[in-house]
Design a protein around this motif. Structure first.
Motif, PDB file in Angstrom:
ATOM      1  N   TYR A  61      58.611 -20.615 -19.717  1.00 44.65           N
ATOM      2  CA  TYR A  61      59.838 -21.376 -19.414  1.00 44.65           C
ATOM      3  C   TYR A  61      60.368 -22.155 -20.601  1.00 44.65           C
ATOM      4  N   CYS A  62      59.583 -22.248 -21.676  1.00 42.55           N
ATOM      5  CA  CYS A  62      59.865 -23.276 -22.685  1.00 42.55           C
ATOM      6  C   CYS A  62      60.561 -22.723 -23.931  1.00 42.55           C
ATOM      7  N   GLN A  99      55.815 -37.170 -29.148  1.00 41.52           N
ATOM      8  CA  GLN A  99      55.735 -35.907 -28.426  1.00 41.52           C
ATOM      9  C   GLN A  99      55.926 -34.744 -29.383  1.00 41.52           C
ATOM     10  N   ARG A 153      51.905 -33.098 -18.401  1.00 44.05           N
ATOM     11  CA  ARG A 153      52.269 -32.629 -17.063  1.00 44.05           C
ATOM     12  C   ARG A 153      51.339 -31.499 -16.643  1.00 44.05           C
ATOM     13  N   GLU A 155      52.232 -29.320 -14.649  1.00 45.99           N
ATOM     14  CA  GLU A 155      53.242 -28.247 -14.505  1.00 45.99           C
ATOM     15  C   GLU A 155      53.244 -27.630 -13.112  1.00 45.99           C
ATOM     16  N   MET A 194      57.898 -29.481 -13.129  1.00 41.17           N
ATOM     17  CA  MET A 194      59.328 -29.166 -13.068  1.00 41.17           C
ATOM     18  C   MET A 194      59.683 -28.850 -11.615  1.00 41.17           C
ATOM     19  N   PRO A 224      64.367 -31.278 -13.261  1.00 37.15           N
ATOM     20  CA  PRO A 224      64.659 -29.917 -12.804  1.00 37.15           C
ATOM     21  C   PRO A 224      64.265 -28.900 -13.856  1.00 37.15           C
ATOM     22  N   MET A 226      65.131 -26.080 -16.219  1.00 37.49           N
ATOM     23  CA  MET A 226      66.418 -25.756 -16.831  1.00 37.49           C
ATOM     24  C   MET A 226      66.280 -24.438 -17.587  1.00 37.49           C
ATOM     25  N   LEU A 300      63.941 -27.514 -25.577  1.00 34.37           N
ATOM     26  CA  LEU A 300      63.089 -26.971 -24.526  1.00 34.37           C
ATOM     27  C   LEU A 300      63.903 -26.099 -23.569  1.00 34.37           C
ATOM     28  N   TYR A 301      65.195 -26.475 -23.410  1.00 41.47           N
ATOM     29  CA  TYR A 301      66.082 -25.731 -22.497  1.00 41.47           C
ATOM     30  C   TYR A 301      67.512 -25.870 -23.005  1.00 41.47           C
TER      31      TYR A 301
END
Ligand code: 5AD
Ligand code: FES
Length: 347
Positions: A61-62, A99, A153, A155, A194, A224, A226, A300-301
């Motif tokens: 997803y990343c 981060q 997270r 996840e 997410m 959310p 994304m 990331l998105y």
């Protein structure tokens, strides 16, 4: 004031809260009342320093996954990272979130050095790390160097779902173990997930809530899912804004004491997303303190907000927006309410 929730909410109640769009307002109001009772109208701000977008992982997803060859990679120098913290302090930030992707360059020795140097700047600073999975010894060294909090997270807490989101080189068990280790060491720990990630079901979200009930993290970050156009999940739609708002409220109801951010993803999916997040029970904001030149590269998105008034420099615009939403930004470390400064532990 009851800091911890003692009521058990069964799966069918949680399912209804998660799925029913007509409940958003009621849940938001209920959560806001709990948050006001415990944290008042205070909003804690954290200066976010995204110091490297180099990552050895390949989460599907990343946007900064290692197989994305369209990303321009960057890594801030130790001096740059410390300069960001110095600037942040002047702007009124007392927590810095470091981060980065899982970038092998940042060994324990290097990270320990950075943590010590930032902590030595002032005695009222907290450091949050978000560096992904590391060994127990590594986490321990970072804590002993003065790092206070760690965001990781989970996840998803559903093993099948985890395996659909990650390549087989990544382990569901290691992720959960890492969170437990961090907590044992004494970090204020942050979990999260997410909302609306591909293949997520209501049942998997409930598993997350149960896992978090067991972990009792100090912080919980959700936003959310994304879409990012260069990932294997490019054809999956964004998660639902309304459902995310309900989940922020559900988190506040289940974890009254928790530090819950109104995340950048929430602010990206809707222009008033962060204000709505605060009104739904969130009490933390994490504006971007990274040098402007690299901000767009921490993608990331798609369309991630990064140069408007979410930026840490624009403290005045942020204060005004938050005030208009009915809250007040405060300048302090903003530890979880159950934190004991002497022992550096929370209950
Ligand atoms: N959409 C939303 N959040 C994402 N993250 C990574 N990729 C995405 C995406 N496409 C989140 C993950 C990770 C955090 C740093 O960003 O939950 O833990
Ligand atoms: Fe795993 Fe970015 S590669 S979250």
């Amino acid at each position: 004031m009851q800091v911890k929730n003692t009521t058990y909410y069964d799966d069918s109640t949680l399912k209804r809260w998660i799925e029913d769009d007509s409940l958003t307002e009621v849940l938001n109001k209920r959560a806001d009342a709990i948050r006001k009772e415990i944290y008042g109208d205070k909003v804690y701000v954290r200066g976010l320093i995204e110091f490297s977008n180099i990552c050895k992982n390949d989460c599907y997803y990343c946007g900064i996954r290692k197989s994305n060859y369209h990303v321009e990679r960057y890594r801030l120098s130790e001096e740059d990272i410390i300069s960001c913290a110095k600037l942040g302090y002047k702007l009124g930030y007392r927590t810095f979130v470091l981060q980065g992707g899982e970038d092998g360059y940042f060994t324990d020795d290097i990270m320990v050095d950075i943590v010590k140097k930032i902590k030595a700047l002032h005695d009222d600073i907290a450091i949050t790390l978000s560096l992904g999975e590391r060994s127990y010894e590594s986490f321990k060294r970072l804590f002993e160097a003065g790092a206070d909090r760690y965001l990781l997270r989970e996840e998803t807490s559903d093993k099948d779902h985890y395996q659909k989101l990650h390549p087989s080189s990544m382990s569901f068990e290691n992720r959960r173990d890492a969170l437990r280790k961090l907590k044992e060491i004494g970090f204020q720990v942050g979990g999260g997930f997410m909302v609306g990630s591909p293949y997520q079901t209501t049942e998997s979200i409930i598993k997350d809530l149960r896992f978090l009930e067991e972990l009792q993290p100090a912080m919980i970050g959700i936003g959310p899912y994304m879409t990012q156009h260069d990932t294997p999940f490019k054809d999956f739609p964004n998660g639902s804004f309304e459902m995310t708002l309900r989940l922020v409220s559900i988190l506040r109801i289940l974890f009254p004491y928790a530090l819950i951010p109104a995340t950048t993803a929430l602010g990206t999916i809707n222009p008033l997303g962060r204000e709505r997040g605060l009104q739904a029970g969130a009490n933390v904001l994490m504006p971007n303190l990274s040098p402007t030149m690299v901000r767009e590269k921490y993608s990331l998105y798609d369309n991630k907000i990064c140069t408007g008034d979410e930026a840490a420099e624009c403290r005045a615009c942020l204060e005004l927006r938050i005030k208009n939403a009915g809250y007040q930004i405060v300048t302090d470390r903003g530890d979880v309410i159950t934190y004991d400064k002497k022992t550096r532990r929370y209950s």
